[in-house]
Each structure stands twice: as structure tokens, then as C-alpha cells.
Design a protein around this motif. Structure first.
Motif, PDB file in Angstrom:
ATOM      1  N   SER A   9       9.335  19.715 -23.249  1.00 51.12           N
ATOM      2  CA  SER A   9       9.023  18.414 -23.842  1.00 51.12           C
ATOM      3  C   SER A   9      10.173  17.963 -24.724  1.00 51.12           C
ATOM      4  CB  SER A   9       7.733  18.508 -24.656  1.00 51.12           C
ATOM      5  OG  SER A   9       6.651  18.788 -23.805  1.00 51.12           O
ATOM      6  N   VAL A  10      10.713  16.796 -24.401  1.00 50.41           N
ATOM      7  CA  VAL A  10      11.811  16.194 -25.155  1.00 50.41           C
ATOM      8  C   VAL A  10      11.275  14.937 -25.819  1.00 50.41           C
ATOM      9  CG1 VAL A  10      14.084  15.097 -24.982  1.00 50.41           C
ATOM     10  CG2 VAL A  10      13.577  17.146 -23.630  1.00 50.41           C
ATOM     11  N   ARG A  11      11.451  14.857 -27.141  1.00 47.25           N
ATOM     12  CA  ARG A  11      10.900  13.731 -27.906  1.00 47.25           C
ATOM     13  C   ARG A  11      11.957  12.878 -28.585  1.00 47.25           C
ATOM     14  NH1 ARG A  11       7.545  18.073 -28.157  1.00 47.25           N
ATOM     15  NH2 ARG A  11       5.341  17.680 -27.692  1.00 47.25           N
ATOM     16  N   GLN A  12      13.217  13.282 -28.499  1.00 49.63           N
ATOM     17  CA  GLN A  12      14.326  12.525 -29.099  1.00 49.63           C
ATOM     18  C   GLN A  12      15.332  12.191 -28.006  1.00 49.63           C
ATOM     19  OE1 GLN A  12      14.402  11.570 -32.353  1.00 49.63           O
ATOM     20  NE2 GLN A  12      12.361  12.471 -32.536  1.00 49.63           N
ATOM     21  N   PHE A  13      15.787  10.951 -27.992  1.00 47.03           N
ATOM     22  CA  PHE A  13      16.628  10.465 -26.908  1.00 47.03           C
ATOM     23  C   PHE A  13      17.846   9.718 -27.444  1.00 47.03           C
ATOM     24  CE2 PHE A  13      12.158  10.496 -25.788  1.00 47.03           C
ATOM     25  CZ  PHE A  13      12.142  11.260 -24.632  1.00 47.03           C
ATOM     26  N   THR A  14      18.884   9.645 -26.611  1.00 44.20           N
ATOM     27  CA  THR A  14      20.028   8.805 -26.930  1.00 44.20           C
ATOM     28  C   THR A  14      19.648   7.360 -26.613  1.00 44.20           C
ATOM     29  OG1 THR A  14      21.022   8.853 -24.726  1.00 44.20           O
ATOM     30  CG2 THR A  14      21.596  10.686 -26.237  1.00 44.20           C
ATOM     31  N   ASP A  15      20.540   6.441 -26.918  1.00 41.48           N
ATOM     32  CA  ASP A  15      20.306   5.025 -26.617  1.00 41.48           C
ATOM     33  C   ASP A  15      20.662   4.673 -25.175  1.00 41.48           C
ATOM     34  OD1 ASP A  15      19.429   4.541 -29.188  1.00 41.48           O
ATOM     35  OD2 ASP A  15      21.410   3.928 -29.903  1.00 41.48           O
ATOM     36  N   GLN A  16      21.233   5.620 -24.434  1.00 42.13           N
ATOM     37  CA  GLN A  16      21.655   5.355 -23.062  1.00 42.13           C
ATOM     38  C   GLN A  16      20.452   5.024 -22.192  1.00 42.13           C
ATOM     39  OE1 GLN A  16      23.920   8.517 -21.277  1.00 42.13           O
ATOM     40  NE2 GLN A  16      24.038   7.509 -19.303  1.00 42.13           N
ATOM     41  N   ASP A  17      20.552   3.908 -21.481  1.00 44.60           N
ATOM     42  CA  ASP A  17      19.454   3.474 -20.621  1.00 44.60           C
ATOM     43  C   ASP A  17      19.436   4.291 -19.328  1.00 44.60           C
ATOM     44  OD1 ASP A  17      17.272   2.011 -19.822  1.00 44.60           O
ATOM     45  OD2 ASP A  17      18.350   0.130 -19.509  1.00 44.60           O
ATOM     46  N   LEU A  18      18.357   4.216 -18.613  1.00 44.39           N
ATOM     47  CA  LEU A  18      18.269   4.812 -17.288  1.00 44.39           C
ATOM     48  C   LEU A  18      18.624   3.756 -16.254  1.00 44.39           C
ATOM     49  CD1 LEU A  18      14.918   6.833 -17.471  1.00 44.39           C
ATOM     50  CD2 LEU A  18      17.224   7.611 -17.954  1.00 44.39           C
ATOM     51  N   THR A  19      19.220   4.183 -15.162  1.00 39.75           N
ATOM     52  CA  THR A  19      19.543   3.259 -14.083  1.00 39.75           C
ATOM     53  C   THR A  19      18.307   3.018 -13.227  1.00 39.75           C
ATOM     54  OG1 THR A  19      20.173   4.968 -12.500  1.00 39.75           O
ATOM     55  CG2 THR A  19      21.908   4.174 -14.014  1.00 39.75           C
ATOM     56  N   GLU A  20      18.358   1.958 -12.441  1.00 41.15           N
ATOM     57  CA  GLU A  20      17.261   1.690 -11.503  1.00 41.15           C
ATOM     58  C   GLU A  20      17.117   2.845 -10.517  1.00 41.15           C
ATOM     59  OE1 GLU A  20      14.967  -0.696 -11.528  1.00 41.15           O
ATOM     60  OE2 GLU A  20      15.883  -1.473 -13.356  1.00 41.15           O
ATOM     61  N   ALA A  21      18.240   3.428 -10.088  1.00 43.40           N
ATOM     62  CA  ALA A  21      18.197   4.554  -9.143  1.00 43.40           C
ATOM     63  C   ALA A  21      17.522   5.769  -9.773  1.00 43.40           C
ATOM     64  CB  ALA A  21      19.609   4.907  -8.676  1.00 43.40           C
ATOM     65  N   GLU A  22      17.784   6.030 -11.049  1.00 45.78           N
ATOM     66  CA  GLU A  22      17.141   7.157 -11.732  1.00 45.78           C
ATOM     67  C   GLU A  22      15.632   6.944 -11.833  1.00 45.78           C
ATOM     68  OE1 GLU A  22      20.550   8.864 -14.756  1.00 45.78           O
ATOM     69  OE2 GLU A  22      19.607   6.940 -15.257  1.00 45.78           O
ATOM     70  N   VAL A 111       8.631  13.578 -22.032  1.00 47.47           N
ATOM     71  CA  VAL A 111       7.454  14.181 -22.650  1.00 47.47           C
ATOM     72  C   VAL A 111       6.211  13.451 -22.171  1.00 47.47           C
ATOM     73  CG1 VAL A 111       7.585  12.786 -24.780  1.00 47.47           C
ATOM     74  CG2 VAL A 111       6.396  14.994 -24.806  1.00 47.47           C
ATOM     75  N   TRP A 112       5.186  14.231 -21.850  1.00 49.81           N
ATOM     76  CA  TRP A 112       3.884  13.727 -21.391  1.00 49.81           C
ATOM     77  C   TRP A 112       3.019  13.511 -22.615  1.00 49.81           C
ATOM     78  CZ3 TRP A 112       0.941  16.787 -17.050  1.00 49.81           C
ATOM     79  CH2 TRP A 112      -0.321  16.243 -16.836  1.00 49.81           C
ATOM     80  N   MET A 113       2.510  12.300 -22.764  1.00 47.97           N
ATOM     81  CA  MET A 113       1.621  11.964 -23.865  1.00 47.97           C
ATOM     82  C   MET A 113       0.295  11.503 -23.274  1.00 47.97           C
ATOM     83  SD  MET A 113       4.512   9.982 -26.112  1.00 47.97           S
ATOM     84  CE  MET A 113       5.156   9.179 -24.650  1.00 47.97           C
ATOM     85  N   GLY A 114      -0.719  12.344 -23.418  1.00 50.47           N
ATOM     86  CA  GLY A 114      -2.028  12.039 -22.851  1.00 50.47           C
ATOM     87  C   GLY A 114      -2.681  10.855 -23.536  1.00 50.47           C
ATOM     88  N   VAL A 115      -3.385  10.073 -22.756  1.00 48.72           N
ATOM     89  CA  VAL A 115      -4.120   8.916 -23.263  1.00 48.72           C
ATOM     90  C   VAL A 115      -5.598   9.054 -22.888  1.00 48.72           C
ATOM     91  CG1 VAL A 115      -4.354   6.410 -23.122  1.00 48.72           C
ATOM     92  CG2 VAL A 115      -2.078   7.437 -23.147  1.00 48.72           C
ATOM     93  N   ALA A 116      -5.875   9.219 -21.602  1.00 49.32           N
ATOM     94  CA  ALA A 116      -7.253   9.404 -21.137  1.00 49.32           C
ATOM     95  C   ALA A 116      -7.724  10.803 -21.527  1.00 49.32           C
ATOM     96  CB  ALA A 116      -7.308   9.237 -19.621  1.00 49.32           C
ATOM     97  N   PRO A 117      -8.969  10.980 -21.822  1.00 50.38           N
ATOM     98  CA  PRO A 117     -10.093  10.053 -21.682  1.00 50.38           C
ATOM     99  C   PRO A 117     -10.461   9.318 -22.970  1.00 50.38           C
ATOM    100  CG  PRO A 117     -10.956  12.247 -22.050  1.00 50.38           C
ATOM    101  CD  PRO A 117      -9.453  12.349 -22.092  1.00 50.38           C
ATOM    102  N   GLU A 118      -9.580   9.293 -23.952  1.00 51.32           N
ATOM    103  CA  GLU A 118      -9.890   8.633 -25.234  1.00 51.32           C
ATOM    104  C   GLU A 118      -9.868   7.111 -25.053  1.00 51.32           C
ATOM    105  OE1 GLU A 118     -10.818  10.346 -27.845  1.00 51.32           O
ATOM    106  OE2 GLU A 118     -10.414  12.273 -26.870  1.00 51.32           O
ATOM    107  N   GLN A 119     -11.033   6.484 -25.048  1.00 48.36           N
ATOM    108  CA  GLN A 119     -11.133   5.067 -24.711  1.00 48.36           C
ATOM    109  C   GLN A 119     -10.312   4.173 -25.625  1.00 48.36           C
ATOM    110  OE1 GLN A 119     -12.832   4.058 -21.782  1.00 48.36           O
ATOM    111  NE2 GLN A 119     -11.538   2.298 -22.189  1.00 48.36           N
ATOM    112  N   ASP A 120     -10.280   4.467 -26.925  1.00 49.26           N
ATOM    113  CA  ASP A 120      -9.495   3.611 -27.827  1.00 49.26           C
ATOM    114  C   ASP A 120      -8.015   3.672 -27.477  1.00 49.26           C
ATOM    115  OD1 ASP A 120      -9.418   6.306 -28.783  1.00 49.26           O
ATOM    116  OD2 ASP A 120      -8.877   5.607 -30.795  1.00 49.26           O
ATOM    117  N   ARG A 121      -7.514   4.841 -27.120  1.00 52.54           N
ATOM    118  CA  ARG A 121      -6.108   4.989 -26.735  1.00 52.54           C
ATOM    119  C   ARG A 121      -5.840   4.292 -25.406  1.00 52.54           C
ATOM    120  NH1 ARG A 121      -5.513  11.385 -28.468  1.00 52.54           N
ATOM    121  NH2 ARG A 121      -6.203  11.017 -30.605  1.00 52.54           N
TER     122      ARG A 121
END
Length: 166
Positions: A9-22, A111-121
Motif C-alpha cells: 500500500s502506497v499512500r504518498q505520491f509524486t506530482d507526476q501524472d499517469l499517461t492514458e496508456a498507463e 492503495v485500496w480504500m474500501g467504501v462498501a458496505p458503509e452506506q454513508d461512504r
């Protein structure tokens, strides 16, 4: 197999964007996941907009990395036309894992951030991306170039005491 052990899990990133191909490679990997009855219940929002990413970072107490990543993939479940609706969470989990493994293979961080099944999220995410009816938010995946070299830990997770043979 290297991507399995390189994934972390990686939670910190550079400002470099991803390409459409990536991004396409990541989504192709996600959509290559198995699904019950081949129902493929997934849909994806690719969020680059800074305001929307910031809103997603507030959707859950654990979603802060969404504000730091150049791209957030919102993984959604279709709510109609599914043969095996009860299996959709497993299908979507497989798609997320494939995306994470492809990110590791490409040298990206995620990083995977779960949302379901928490309805408010789920509702918070739906509002952030203006999700139409017929879709439900399942998870967020923040993706980008890691700010520091990831240090995978999973190779040490193997535990023989959890294996039972008959």
C-alpha cells in the motif's frame, strides 16, 4: 509472481501524472478479473480533477490518499442486470486486486480504500463523482508514482500455522 510480492500500500505520491496508456493498462488488468457467471459487474471512474479527488479524500476517514494521488479510480458495482448479485463483491475485489498487481508490475504505487458496505461512504463517493442511479460505489484506488521506494512486507506473511491439511 514478482508483482504479488512487490505490491504494497502506497499512500504518498509524486506530482507526476499517469499517461492514458498507463491508465488503460490498469483498467485492462482490472477487467481481466474472474467474475461469477462472467457477469462483470464493474464500472470505473478515473478521477483526475483536483477538486473531485479532494472530495473523495473526505468520503471516508481512511480515504486521505485520494487527495494526494494524481489519479483515483472509483470502482463501482452495477445494481441491475446481474445474475449473481451476491457474488459481485468478490468479483469487484478480484478486479481491484488485479489493478493493484498491475500497478506494482508497472512500478506505480497504489492503495485500496474500501467504501462498501458503509452506506454513508458510498453516498459520499457517489456525490463526489455525480454517479447515476444504477451504480454503487465499492472502493477507491489511489494510484500514482510513489514518493518513496515502496518497501513490501508481504513476503514475510507466510505462516504455516494457518495451513490445515487433510
Amino acid at each position: 509472481m514478482d508483482a504479488i510480492y512487490a505490491r504494497t500500500s502506497v499512500r504518498q505520491f509524486t506530482d507526476q501524472d499517469l499517461t492514458e496508456a498507463e491508465i488503460e493498462k490498469l483498467l485492462r488488468a482490472a477487467m481481466a478479473a474472474p467474475s461469477a457467471g462472467n457477469q462483470q459487474p464493474w464500472e470505473f471512474y478515473v478521477v483526475r480533477d483536483a477538486d473531485a479527488r479532494q472530495q473523495l479524500s473526505q468520503a471516508s476517514p481512511y480515504a486521505k490518499p485520494a487527495g494526494a494521488a494524481p489519479v483515483v479510480v472509483v470502482v463501482c458495482q452495477r445494481t441491475e442486470g446481474l445474475r449473481f448479485r451476491e457474488c459481485a463483491p468478490q468479483d469487484l475485489s478480484a478486479a481491484v486486486e488485479n489493478l493493484l498487481l498491475e500497478a506494482a508490475h508497472m512500478g506505480l504505487g497504489a492503495v485500496w480504500m474500501g467504501v462498501a458496505p458503509e452506506q454513508d461512504r458510498m453516498d459520499n463517493v457517489a456525490a463526489a463523482v455525480k454517479m447515476p442511479s444504477g451504480l454503487e460505489a465499492f472502493a477507491l484506488v489511489a494510484v500514482g508514482h510513489p514518493a518513496a521506494k515502496p518497501q513490501p512486507k508481504c513476503a514475510g506473511y507466510y505462516d504455516e500455522s494457518r495451513i490445515h491439511q487433510l
